[in-house]
Design an enzyme around this catalytic site. Structure first.
Site, mmCIF file in Angstrom:
data_model
loop_
_atom_site.group_PDB
_atom_site.id
_atom_site.type_symbol
_atom_site.label_atom_id
_atom_site.label_comp_id
_atom_site.label_asym_id
_atom_site.label_seq_id
_atom_site.Cartn_x
_atom_site.Cartn_y
_atom_site.Cartn_z
ATOM 1 N N CYS A 1 -59.825 -119.281 -83.672
ATOM 2 C CA CYS A 1 -59.674 -118.337 -82.557
ATOM 3 C C CYS A 1 -60.618 -118.639 -81.399
ATOM 4 C CB CYS A 1 -59.879 -116.914 -83.043
ATOM 5 S SG CYS A 1 -58.825 -116.500 -84.415
ATOM 6 N N ASN B 1 -54.248 -110.203 -83.442
ATOM 7 C CA ASN B 1 -55.060 -111.397 -83.248
ATOM 8 C C ASN B 1 -54.137 -112.609 -83.095
ATOM 9 O OD1 ASN B 1 -56.661 -113.650 -83.536
ATOM 10 N ND2 ASN B 1 -57.814 -112.885 -85.296
ATOM 11 N N HIS C 1 -62.442 -112.218 -77.534
ATOM 12 C CA HIS C 1 -61.378 -112.497 -78.504
ATOM 13 C C HIS C 1 -60.901 -111.171 -79.082
ATOM 14 C CE1 HIS C 1 -59.070 -113.875 -81.771
ATOM 15 N NE2 HIS C 1 -59.998 -113.830 -82.706
#
Ligand code: ACO
Length: 335
Positions: free
Chosen positions: A114, A284, A254
């Site tokens: 990520c 996510n 994030h």
């Protein structure tokens, strides 16, 4: 010679299909209430059966090229950050290069979970700063729905599919990337990984039987790491840029879990209105997450010429990355 490097075009792509928490209640033993309170996620997008990561990446890249008013043949390099490539090889970046017709561009993939978008952005900026290249396309794209165990309630509620792209190029002095930081702690790699399908555990009937081709995650370990590293990476990069927390106009973290963002940024005293959030809509999206959030923040008018923007990501590896950008309004550049 050192040139100032910044973002001159942005794009994103989200698959059409929305999967709500209620739909997940029918798949695994979970509830809308659990998912919402523990993660802040209400729904996520899932790619259509015929879509692979490169398809998402290409759509985001085309939007970014339009935004930058640049032809694909003007690209010098394409970096695709992904942990869900179409195939182990060739690189997804090469598939994107072919589809765009970016005949002059070199191409490679980057694996940083990520943190991928921030890692790729900072990597791209080095080529611009050094004067080697004029235009680099960065894409963060993942289709984690293909790597998710839809029988594992601890992970399947968290992720969504998507892609984000940025064209990185020269900007006037004083604009662009003012500070950047990359980090990794490989000793924590076993907290978030996909065991089989590589050279260590090639695909076999046994790996299939053991469900080893799906993401394995120690949620609480990743949570602790994320809160700590998000705070450290934010403070360090702001200091490196010669700024303070108060100088940052918008934080774009994030989008993994609202509680991670609350526990780090808000604990540092960053007010809610200076943090961009969309985790509720997309979950996510891995390497795409920070880029989708940035593209949406700009489209929503939350970013103005001269604003200081903080990007921060963390993910599998374990890895982390942060950058401070002085936003350059591309409408000036494009006339
Ligand atoms: N629905 C209902 N119950 C659940 C669910 C679910 N979807 N998932 C877990 N539970 C249960 C667990 O089984 C456990 O029950 P038990 O005590 O009876 O065993 C209980 O809830 C608590 O589980 P924890 O894992 O301790 O829950 P926690 O509060 O830590 O929340 C979560 C879990 C949301 C995963 C959290 O740990 C987290 O967000 N971690 C970070 C994850 C992350 O950001 N990952 C991505 C990193 S980026 C990348 O590179 C991909």
């Amino acid at each position: 010679m050192i040139y100032s490097a910044g973002i001159i075009g942005l794009g994103k792509y989200l698959p059409e299909r929305i999967v709500t928490n209620r739909e997940l209640e029918e798949l695994v033993d979970t509830s809308d209430e659990w998912i919402t309170t523990r993660t802040g996620i209400s729904e996520r997008r899932i790619a259509a059966a015929e879509q692979a990561t490169s398809d998402l990446a290409i759509a985001a890249a085309q939007e970014a090229l339009l935004d930058a008013r640049l032809g694909a043949d003007e690209l010098d390099l394409i970096i695709v950050a992904t942990i869900s490539p179409d195939m182990i090889f060739p690189a997804t970046a090469c598939l994107v290069q072919a589809a765009l017709g970016a005949t002059k561009a070199a191409a490679f993939d980057l694996s940083a979970g990520c943190s991928g978008y921030v890692y790729a952005l900072i990597t791209a900026a080095q080529f611009i700063a050094a004067g080697l290249y004029q235009n680099v396309l960065v894409v963060g794209a993942d289709t984690l729905s293909r790597l998710t165990d839809w029988q594992d309630r601890r992970t399947c509620v968290l992720f969504g599919d998507g892609a984000a792209a940025a064209v990185v190029g020269r900007v006037p002095d004083g604009y662009g990337i003012l500070g950047s930081l990359l980090g990794a702690d490989g000793t924590g790699g076993n907290h978030l990984y996909l065991p089989a399908g590589g050279s260590r555990r090639p695909a076999s009937p046994e790996t299939l039987e053991n469900r080893e081709h799906y993401i394995k995650m120690s949620g609480p370990e990743v949570f602790k790491f994320a809160v700590k590293v998000m705070e450290e990476a934010t403070l360090q990069v702001i200091e490196q840029a010669g700024l303070t927390l108060a100088d940052i106009d918008l934080f774009v973290p994030h989008q993994a879990n609202i509680r991670i963002i609350d526990s780090s940024l808000h604990r540092m005293g960053v007010p809610h209105e200076r943090v961009f959030l969309n985790v509720d809509k997309y979950g996510n999206t891995s390497a795409a997450s920070v880029g989708i959030a940035l593209a949406e923040a700009v489209a929503a008018g939350r970013v103005h010429d001269g604003d200081n923007i903080l990007l921060v990501g963390f993910g599998a590896g374990l890895t982390w990355g942060s950058a401070v950008l002085k936003w350059y309004d591309r409408r000036q550049l494009n006339g």
